[in-house]
Each structure stands twice: as C-alpha cells, then as structure tokens.
Design an enzyme around this catalytic site. Sequence first.
Site, PDB file in Angstrom:
ATOM      1  N   LYS A   1      -2.281  -5.329  -3.518  1.00 39.25           N
ATOM      2  CA  LYS A   1      -2.797  -4.203  -4.307  1.00 39.25           C
ATOM      3  C   LYS A   1      -2.101  -4.196  -5.674  1.00 39.25           C
ATOM      4  O   LYS A   1      -2.493  -4.926  -6.565  1.00 39.25           O
ATOM      5  CB  LYS A   1      -2.559  -2.880  -3.576  1.00 39.25           C
ATOM      6  CG  LYS A   1      -3.512  -2.624  -2.423  1.00 39.25           C
ATOM      7  CD  LYS A   1      -3.078  -3.278  -1.169  1.00 39.25           C
ATOM      8  CE  LYS A   1      -3.828  -2.806   0.057  1.00 39.25           C
ATOM      9  NZ  LYS A   1      -3.429  -3.565   1.245  1.00 39.25           N
TER      10      LYS A   1
ATOM     11  N   TYR B   1      11.898 -25.302   0.550  1.00 41.50           N
ATOM     12  CA  TYR B   1      11.925 -24.498   1.777  1.00 41.50           C
ATOM     13  C   TYR B   1      12.928 -23.356   1.662  1.00 41.50           C
ATOM     14  O   TYR B   1      12.676 -22.236   2.111  1.00 41.50           O
ATOM     15  CB  TYR B   1      12.290 -25.393   2.975  1.00 41.50           C
ATOM     16  CG  TYR B   1      12.074 -24.716   4.303  1.00 41.50           C
ATOM     17  CD1 TYR B   1      10.886 -24.889   5.015  1.00 41.50           C
ATOM     18  CD2 TYR B   1      13.051 -23.881   4.847  1.00 41.50           C
ATOM     19  CE1 TYR B   1      10.671 -24.251   6.220  1.00 41.50           C
ATOM     20  CE2 TYR B   1      12.847 -23.243   6.061  1.00 41.50           C
ATOM     21  CZ  TYR B   1      11.666 -23.424   6.751  1.00 41.50           C
ATOM     22  OH  TYR B   1      11.462 -22.798   7.941  1.00 41.50           O
TER      23      TYR B   1
ATOM     24  N   ASP C   1       5.753   3.401   1.838  1.00 41.72           N
ATOM     25  CA  ASP C   1       4.698   2.396   1.966  1.00 41.72           C
ATOM     26  C   ASP C   1       4.071   2.321   0.578  1.00 41.72           C
ATOM     27  O   ASP C   1       3.373   3.230   0.145  1.00 41.72           O
ATOM     28  CB  ASP C   1       3.690   2.827   3.039  1.00 41.72           C
ATOM     29  CG  ASP C   1       2.518   1.854   3.143  1.00 41.72           C
ATOM     30  OD1 ASP C   1       2.375   0.983   2.255  1.00 41.72           O
ATOM     31  OD2 ASP C   1       1.738   1.968   4.088  1.00 41.72           O
TER      32      ASP C   1
ATOM     33  N   PHE D   1      -1.300   4.432   7.076  1.00 41.20           N
ATOM     34  CA  PHE D   1      -2.409   3.475   6.981  1.00 41.20           C
ATOM     35  C   PHE D   1      -2.706   2.901   8.371  1.00 41.20           C
ATOM     36  O   PHE D   1      -1.843   2.894   9.235  1.00 41.20           O
ATOM     37  CB  PHE D   1      -2.064   2.367   5.985  1.00 41.20           C
ATOM     38  CG  PHE D   1      -3.179   1.373   5.858  1.00 41.20           C
ATOM     39  CD1 PHE D   1      -4.398   1.756   5.334  1.00 41.20           C
ATOM     40  CD2 PHE D   1      -3.024   0.071   6.304  1.00 41.20           C
ATOM     41  CE1 PHE D   1      -5.452   0.849   5.262  1.00 41.20           C
ATOM     42  CE2 PHE D   1      -4.069  -0.836   6.224  1.00 41.20           C
ATOM     43  CZ  PHE D   1      -5.283  -0.455   5.703  1.00 41.20           C
ATOM     44  N   ASP D   2      -3.930   2.410   8.583  1.00 40.35           N
ATOM     45  CA  ASP D   2      -4.325   2.014   9.951  1.00 40.35           C
ATOM     46  C   ASP D   2      -3.449   0.924  10.570  1.00 40.35           C
ATOM     47  O   ASP D   2      -3.130   0.992  11.753  1.00 40.35           O
ATOM     48  CB  ASP D   2      -5.824   1.677  10.076  1.00 40.35           C
ATOM     49  CG  ASP D   2      -6.380   0.809   8.978  1.00 40.35           C
ATOM     50  OD1 ASP D   2      -5.714   0.668   7.958  1.00 40.35           O
ATOM     51  OD2 ASP D   2      -7.491   0.280   9.144  1.00 40.35           O
TER      52      ASP D   2
ATOM     53  N   HIS E   1     -12.159  -0.902  14.631  1.00 41.92           N
ATOM     54  CA  HIS E   1     -13.157  -0.882  13.554  1.00 41.92           C
ATOM     55  C   HIS E   1     -13.403  -2.250  12.922  1.00 41.92           C
ATOM     56  O   HIS E   1     -14.466  -2.508  12.393  1.00 41.92           O
ATOM     57  CB  HIS E   1     -12.777   0.140  12.479  1.00 41.92           C
ATOM     58  CG  HIS E   1     -11.436  -0.093  11.873  1.00 41.92           C
ATOM     59  ND1 HIS E   1     -10.266   0.076  12.574  1.00 41.92           N
ATOM     60  CD2 HIS E   1     -11.067  -0.502  10.641  1.00 41.92           C
ATOM     61  CE1 HIS E   1      -9.246  -0.199  11.793  1.00 41.92           C
ATOM     62  NE2 HIS E   1      -9.704  -0.559  10.623  1.00 41.92           N
TER      63      HIS E   1
ATOM     64  N   ALA F   1       2.072   0.104  -1.280  1.00 35.74           N
ATOM     65  CA  ALA F   1       0.954  -0.741  -1.701  1.00 35.74           C
ATOM     66  C   ALA F   1       0.417  -0.354  -3.086  1.00 35.74           C
ATOM     67  O   ALA F   1       0.191  -1.201  -3.933  1.00 35.74           O
ATOM     68  CB  ALA F   1      -0.159  -0.663  -0.662  1.00 35.74           C
TER      69      ALA F   1
HETATM   70  N1  F0G Z   1      -0.246   0.171   3.636  1.00 32.44           N
HETATM   71  C1  F0G Z   1      -1.304   0.643   2.936  1.00 32.44           C
HETATM   72  C2  F0G Z   1      -1.220   1.981   2.289  1.00 32.44           C
HETATM   73  C3  F0G Z   1      -2.458  -0.119   2.835  1.00 32.44           C
HETATM   74  O1  F0G Z   1      -3.499   0.374   2.164  1.00 32.44           O
HETATM   75  C4  F0G Z   1      -2.499  -1.388   3.445  1.00 32.44           C
HETATM   76  C5  F0G Z   1      -3.694  -2.226   3.370  1.00 32.44           C
HETATM   77  C6  F0G Z   1      -1.373  -1.833   4.140  1.00 32.44           C
HETATM   78  C7  F0G Z   1      -0.264  -1.029   4.210  1.00 32.44           C
HETATM   79  C8  F0G Z   1      -1.349  -3.173   4.834  1.00 32.44           C
HETATM   80  O2  F0G Z   1      -1.275  -4.199   3.912  1.00 32.44           O
HETATM   81  O3  F0G Z   1      -3.425  -5.457   4.155  1.00 32.44           O
HETATM   82  O4  F0G Z   1      -1.456  -6.449   2.997  1.00 32.44           O
HETATM   83  O5  F0G Z   1      -1.441  -6.151   5.438  1.00 32.44           O
HETATM   84  N2  F0G Z   1      -4.797  -1.800   2.967  1.00 32.44           N
HETATM   85  C9  F0G Z   1      -6.018  -2.540   2.771  1.00 32.44           C
HETATM   86  C10 F0G Z   1      -7.109  -1.580   2.431  1.00 32.44           C
HETATM   87  C11 F0G Z   1      -6.369  -3.518   3.834  1.00 32.44           C
HETATM   88  O6  F0G Z   1      -8.272  -2.004   2.416  1.00 32.44           O
HETATM   89  O7  F0G Z   1      -6.832  -0.418   2.131  1.00 32.44           O
HETATM   90  P1  F0G Z   1      -1.950  -5.631   4.142  1.00 32.44           P
END
Ligand code: F0G
Length: 459
Positions: free
Chosen positions: A258, A72, A215, A124-125, A450, A217
């Site tokens: 990613k 843990y 950010d 990102f969304d 979406h 990813a």
């Molecule tokens: N930032 C970026 C640039 C992303 O592309 C994503 C996720 C996230 C943050 C959030 O990360 O999914 O681990 O919570 N992108 C995916 C996509 C879902 O399909 O582009 P997450």
Amino acid sequence: MELPFAESYRIKMVENIRRSTHSEREQWIKQANYNLFMLKSDHVFIDLLTDSGTGAMSDRQWSAMMVGDESYAGARSYYNMKNAIREILGFDYFLPAHQGRAAENVLYSTIIKEGDVLPGNSHFDTTKGHIEFRHATALDCTIEEASDTQLEIPFKGNIDIARLEAVLQQYPKEKIPCVVLTVTNNTAGGQPVSMENIRRTSEVCRRYGVPLQLDSARFAENAYFIKTREKGYENKTVKEIVKEMFSYADIMTMSSKKDAIVNMGGFVAFKSEKLWKACQKFCIMNEGFITYGGMSGRDMNALAAGLDEGTEFDYLETRIKQVEYLGKKLDAYGIPYQRPAGGHAIFVDAKKMLTHVPKEQFIAQTLAVELYLEAGVRGVEVGALLADRDPVSRDNRYPELELLRLAIPRRTYTNNHIDVVAAALKNVFDRRETITKGYAITREEPIMRHFTVELEKAR
Ligand code: F0G
C-alpha cells in the site's frame, strides 16, 4: 482564473486494458461462481478490487530495482530498507516479510497464545484470521460513529478509548499481547485515526503495561489526513507527522503493497531489541533469513524508495484527491457511501442502495456483481461474506454495514476511468428497485471464506 488541480506525475509506460460485452461478463461471472476474486483479470476493465500491490512504481523505484543486491545475508538492499525504516518511521529493528500478513504471522507466532485478547479498531481480515486461527479473540473497539455512513466526522477510524480501557481493566495484562491500531482504518472505510487518538491509546497502553502495535499499511494516508484535518498539524510536514505517529508505537506491521507503493513486500518493526530477537526464528522458518525475509534485494530497494515517495505531500494529495473525486461524482448522483471519502477507497453503502435484497442473500456481494455486469468494474464486498461465521457458534455474522469497496490503485487510473466507474454505479442505482434477489453459498472454507466462496443465484 483559478488553475484546476492536476496530478503530480506524468505517465512513462502504459498497460493496455480491454472492454468487454455484457453477455461476455455474464458468462465469466457465472464461471467464477459469482465470486469476483475468481475472475481472470483480463476479464476486468477497471480493477478496483484492491489498492494493494496494484500501484505504479516510479522511475526512481524502477532504477533502484536495477541496483538491488541479491546477497543471501547482509545485502546492501537490506541496509537501504533499514535506513529508510529508521529515518522515516523511527524504528531501529525490523524483519522483512513477503507481505503484511506474513509480518503478522512472524509477530503473532511469537506473542499470541490460546485464549488471548487483542483489542483494536476493526482488525483487517487477515489480522483477525491470524488471531482467531490461534484461538485468540480480536475485540473490535472502533468508535460507534463509524457505523453511521452518513455522519461526516474527520476521524471516523478512531478507537473508543473508554471501551479500550474497559477491556484492559477486564483482562490481566498477560492475556493481552498487544493492542492493534490500524491506520487508516480500512474496514471502517479507509477512515483516519487522529494523532490525539493514537497518543491517548498509547497512554492507556502504557498505563496497563500492554504494547501498542500499529497496523500501518496506509500510515502515510493517515498522516495526510492529520495534516489536513487536525488542529496544530497544518504546518508540519507529512514526514514529521509520520515520525510522531510512530513515536507512540512499540511495534508496527506493514503491508508495503500500500503506502510504500511496491507490488510485493512487508515488514514488522520493533522498538524492543528483545522482541526483534524473539521473532527472528519465525522469520527464518517462514519467510527467509533475517536480512531478506521473503523479499528479493531489488524489491527491498524499491520499498526503501517507496517509503520516501509515499510520505511526500504532493503524491498523497494527488492520490487522495482522486478518491475524493469519485466521492463527489457519487454525491452528484445521490449514491450513498461511507462519508467522508476514505484515503484509499470509496465504500458504497449497499444496504441503503439495494433495499430489497435480504441480508441472508449478501447485499454488498449482489451490488458488486451488478457493477461488474454493468461495466466490467471489479470492487470487493465488505459485508456478511467477509464477516464470516462466528468462530464458536458457527452462525453467519451479519455486520451492521454492507459495503461495496471501490479501492483505487496508486498512480494507475486516470479520472476518465473514475468517470466510467461513477456512471456504471449510477446505472445500477437507477435500476436498484428491480434488484430483489441476491446469492446463496454453495461452498465455503471454515476461515476467510470470502476469497474462495462459491455462490449461486438465490432462488
Ligand atoms: N492490514 C491492513 C490494514 C490491510 O489492509 C492489509 C491488506 C493487511 C494488513 C495485510 O497485508 O495483503 O500485504 O498481506 N489489505 C489488502 C486490501 C489485501 O485489499 O485491503 P497483505
């Protein structure tokens, strides 16, 4: 004779996938209310919905899973992850999280208050969602060139430094918790940000006393593009470039699904011990204790190994050349997409392709459904559905670009699969003049609609 390019790995385990018929797909997509997120994966032949968590781990990662420490607190796996983050990325402090948006949640719960402004390059969304949910504003300062899909420039993901500086001048620094620079810029088409742009962003941030969040990813794909496109970096290793990129940042959030090539996981890392400590309570409350934060020990081990593999040139070259391969096929067929090919995906220019579908009927979504019907290939809409409604006026936002993203999972499909995707798209392209109607919304959520939206054929 020059030898052709080949993958830098071989296949040790396979997963069977199944083709379907056109009439089966017609029925399934109707049942899914024309929302591709709502399809069963068994009803998809080639799944390019996302490159997130859909990659294939290596034998080295799987063996690291077997020696995970599930304690843990203070697990060995946590320290493996900590060492990888320090050595590869250069951050001393971090909190694990179950994925990228969870890392954003931990960070933004600490630093954002109502009325704040977070400038960036196409947030990102989920990032935008976390910001708007807190009644703050995600201000997009991406360079204007990014919205011309046919313009071929090496760093189309850059932030417009002059616009950023104007924003930093306009608001007091207390209102700007950080600047969010996304590398690579997913929404603009998987387009990279240059080292010069990262450096200049950090200079502006320092001048105004505002922290810089990367950010991250797809940070490794970004580093690959810096190595192959930016003067002065051709002889540096990807790992050296990565270190320099992060030397300019104060905070990084990471969706490890990613570029750390794992199926689940993330983290937020800090240069500041003080901020790390301030964020801990939100990690404990939402994710888990600070040495596991939503991840099992085995997953932290796989993540540590993935960070190392994901920053190796041979792996990145194989990956990015596959995306480029799809781009070249589309070139041969005359299909328009965001140029040049991105790091993780091809973004087809749906507006240029389906010229008879009105924007109110969701052009890119219409193309996504057509491609699925054609061959069972699942992509994702990056257009008006994703852009959602204006949080204040509640009017639909119609972005300049209507794109169909075809994201390629890491080490998962062969170029034969890519050939099928390209041929299917060509078949849709050939009958594009006959596609005149799109879709209408029958149900939607007030935020991030979406994912769960329900649609019907427009009348
Ligand atoms: N930032 C970026 C640039 C992303 O592309 C994503 C996720 C996230 C943050 C959030 O990360 O999914 O681990 O919570 N992108 C995916 C996509 C879902 O399909 O582009 P997450």
